[in-house]
Scaffold this active site. Sequence first.
Site, PDB file in Angstrom:
ATOM      1  N   GLU A  84     -41.776 -33.380 -10.529  1.00  0.00           N
ATOM      2  CA  GLU A  84     -41.410 -32.816 -11.832  1.00  0.00           C
ATOM      3  C   GLU A  84     -42.392 -31.708 -12.219  1.00  0.00           C
ATOM      4  O   GLU A  84     -43.471 -31.584 -11.616  1.00  0.00           O
ATOM      5  CB  GLU A  84     -41.449 -33.930 -12.886  1.00  0.00           C
ATOM      6  CG  GLU A  84     -40.487 -35.090 -12.620  1.00  0.00           C
ATOM      7  CD  GLU A  84     -39.012 -34.737 -12.857  1.00  0.00           C
ATOM      8  OE1 GLU A  84     -38.655 -33.530 -12.907  1.00  0.00           O
ATOM      9  OE2 GLU A  84     -38.212 -35.690 -12.985  1.00  0.00           O
ATOM     10  N   HIS A 130     -37.359 -29.077 -10.659  1.00  0.00           N
ATOM     11  CA  HIS A 130     -38.002 -30.028  -9.734  1.00  0.00           C
ATOM     12  C   HIS A 130     -37.392 -29.946  -8.332  1.00  0.00           C
ATOM     13  O   HIS A 130     -36.243 -29.539  -8.169  1.00  0.00           O
ATOM     14  CB  HIS A 130     -37.982 -31.459 -10.288  1.00  0.00           C
ATOM     15  CG  HIS A 130     -36.667 -32.178 -10.254  1.00  0.00           C
ATOM     16  ND1 HIS A 130     -36.327 -33.151 -11.175  1.00  0.00           N
ATOM     17  CD2 HIS A 130     -35.599 -32.101  -9.414  1.00  0.00           C
ATOM     18  CE1 HIS A 130     -35.131 -33.626 -10.882  1.00  0.00           C
ATOM     19  NE2 HIS A 130     -34.666 -33.000  -9.825  1.00  0.00           N
ATOM     20  N   ASP A 169     -36.555 -39.263  -1.639  1.00  0.00           N
ATOM     21  CA  ASP A 169     -37.041 -40.047  -2.773  1.00  0.00           C
ATOM     22  C   ASP A 169     -36.194 -41.295  -3.014  1.00  0.00           C
ATOM     23  O   ASP A 169     -35.131 -41.459  -2.422  1.00  0.00           O
ATOM     24  CB  ASP A 169     -37.089 -39.178  -4.050  1.00  0.00           C
ATOM     25  CG  ASP A 169     -35.879 -38.253  -4.180  1.00  0.00           C
ATOM     26  OD1 ASP A 169     -34.830 -38.535  -3.573  1.00  0.00           O
ATOM     27  OD2 ASP A 169     -35.998 -37.240  -4.892  1.00  0.00           O
ATOM     28  N   ASN A 221     -34.612 -28.588 -14.323  1.00  0.00           N
ATOM     29  CA  ASN A 221     -35.963 -28.254 -14.803  1.00  0.00           C
ATOM     30  C   ASN A 221     -36.849 -27.686 -13.681  1.00  0.00           C
ATOM     31  O   ASN A 221     -38.059 -27.573 -13.843  1.00  0.00           O
ATOM     32  CB  ASN A 221     -36.634 -29.490 -15.420  1.00  0.00           C
ATOM     33  CG  ASN A 221     -36.877 -30.598 -14.390  1.00  0.00           C
ATOM     34  OD1 ASN A 221     -36.475 -30.487 -13.231  1.00  0.00           O
ATOM     35  ND2 ASN A 221     -37.539 -31.659 -14.816  1.00  0.00           N
TER      36      ASN A 221
HETATM   37  C1  F6R Z   1     -32.475 -36.001  -4.778  1.00  0.00           C
HETATM   38  C2  F6R Z   1     -33.511 -35.069  -5.221  1.00  0.00           C
HETATM   39  C3  F6R Z   1     -33.364 -34.254  -6.462  1.00  0.00           C
HETATM   40  C4  F6R Z   1     -32.022 -33.540  -6.575  1.00  0.00           C
HETATM   41  C5  F6R Z   1     -31.945 -32.733  -7.866  1.00  0.00           C
HETATM   42  C6  F6R Z   1     -30.585 -32.091  -8.046  1.00  0.00           C
HETATM   43  O1  F6R Z   1     -32.867 -36.656  -3.598  1.00  0.00           O
HETATM   44  O2  F6R Z   1     -34.484 -35.003  -4.572  1.00  0.00           O
HETATM   45  O3  F6R Z   1     -34.391 -33.311  -6.511  1.00  0.00           O
HETATM   46  O4  F6R Z   1     -31.849 -32.705  -5.461  1.00  0.00           O
HETATM   47  O5  F6R Z   1     -32.221 -33.564  -8.949  1.00  0.00           O
HETATM   48  O6  F6R Z   1     -29.643 -33.104  -8.255  1.00  0.00           O
HETATM   49  P1  F6R Z   1     -28.089 -32.774  -8.322  1.00  0.00           P
HETATM   50  O7  F6R Z   1     -27.687 -32.353  -6.958  1.00  0.00           O
HETATM   51  O8  F6R Z   1     -27.442 -34.086  -8.721  1.00  0.00           O
HETATM   52  O9  F6R Z   1     -27.912 -31.700  -9.332  1.00  0.00           O
END
Ligand code: F6R
Length: 243
Positions: A142, A137, A66, A135
């Site tokens: 989301e 995702h 992303d 959450n």
């Molecule tokens: C990042 C992504 C997100 C993260 C998620 C956890 O490329 O796709 O889904 O993996 O938000 O983020 P952290 O590791 O910062 O807790």
Amino acid sequence: MVEVLTDYQLVSDRAAGIIADQIRATPRGVIGFATGGTPIGAYDRLVALHRTQGLDFSTLTTFNLDEYVGLSPDHPQSYHSFMWQHLFGHVNIRASHAHILSGLAHDVDHACTEWEHRIEASGGIDLQILGIGSNGHIAFNEPGSSLTSRTRVVELAERTVQDNARFFDRPDKVPRTAVTMGIGTILEARCLLLMATGDHKAHAVAAALEGPITPDVPASALQRHTNVHVLLDSAAASQLSSV
Ligand code: F6R
């Protein structure tokens, strides 16, 4: 397969070992990378393996999950910058093989369709690395996302904006939209490697792995995949009833 290790260091070591084995076994293969705080330790270890053991990235193709809409590749908080800062800038990957969605595409729908074609043309993703949002995702899919969604523009959940504010000078600088691989796109990878650490992830991890498969918890879609490796520290595993 769910593996629980005591702490972040061990999760990072194990993840780097799995990724390195994949690269050694299939040097011309395709790896999907994630950003965020969780994989940084694993990326540090991959850099160390490149330096000390010559782990070779030169024929690898990569796709990132992303990118924020509106941030240029050289913006310090873009996921382009993240990947070059934490991994790509320190190994012998070819820049033209390291694919990251653009946050500045004029025709975003066209760019998303192109992206899907590019993954297909590369032979598909062998190993996709994933984190999980507090959450539930995965990538920026989301809660409420279709479990068959494809690469597209999405609005970030308020919780994600708050969680990611730590990477920005000010909370109001966090972009509100992103372009993300869809859940359907992610599920097409041949193997998935999900990493989660910390007690703030425990609820999402339990819902994803043991709850019903539902768009309310996008990561629950991983239960539909037959080759998922989950690496957790004890804190992130603390709400699982069976491990
Ligand atoms: C990042 C992504 C997100 C993260 C998620 C956890 O490329 O796709 O889904 O993996 O938000 O983020 P952290 O590791 O910062 O807790």
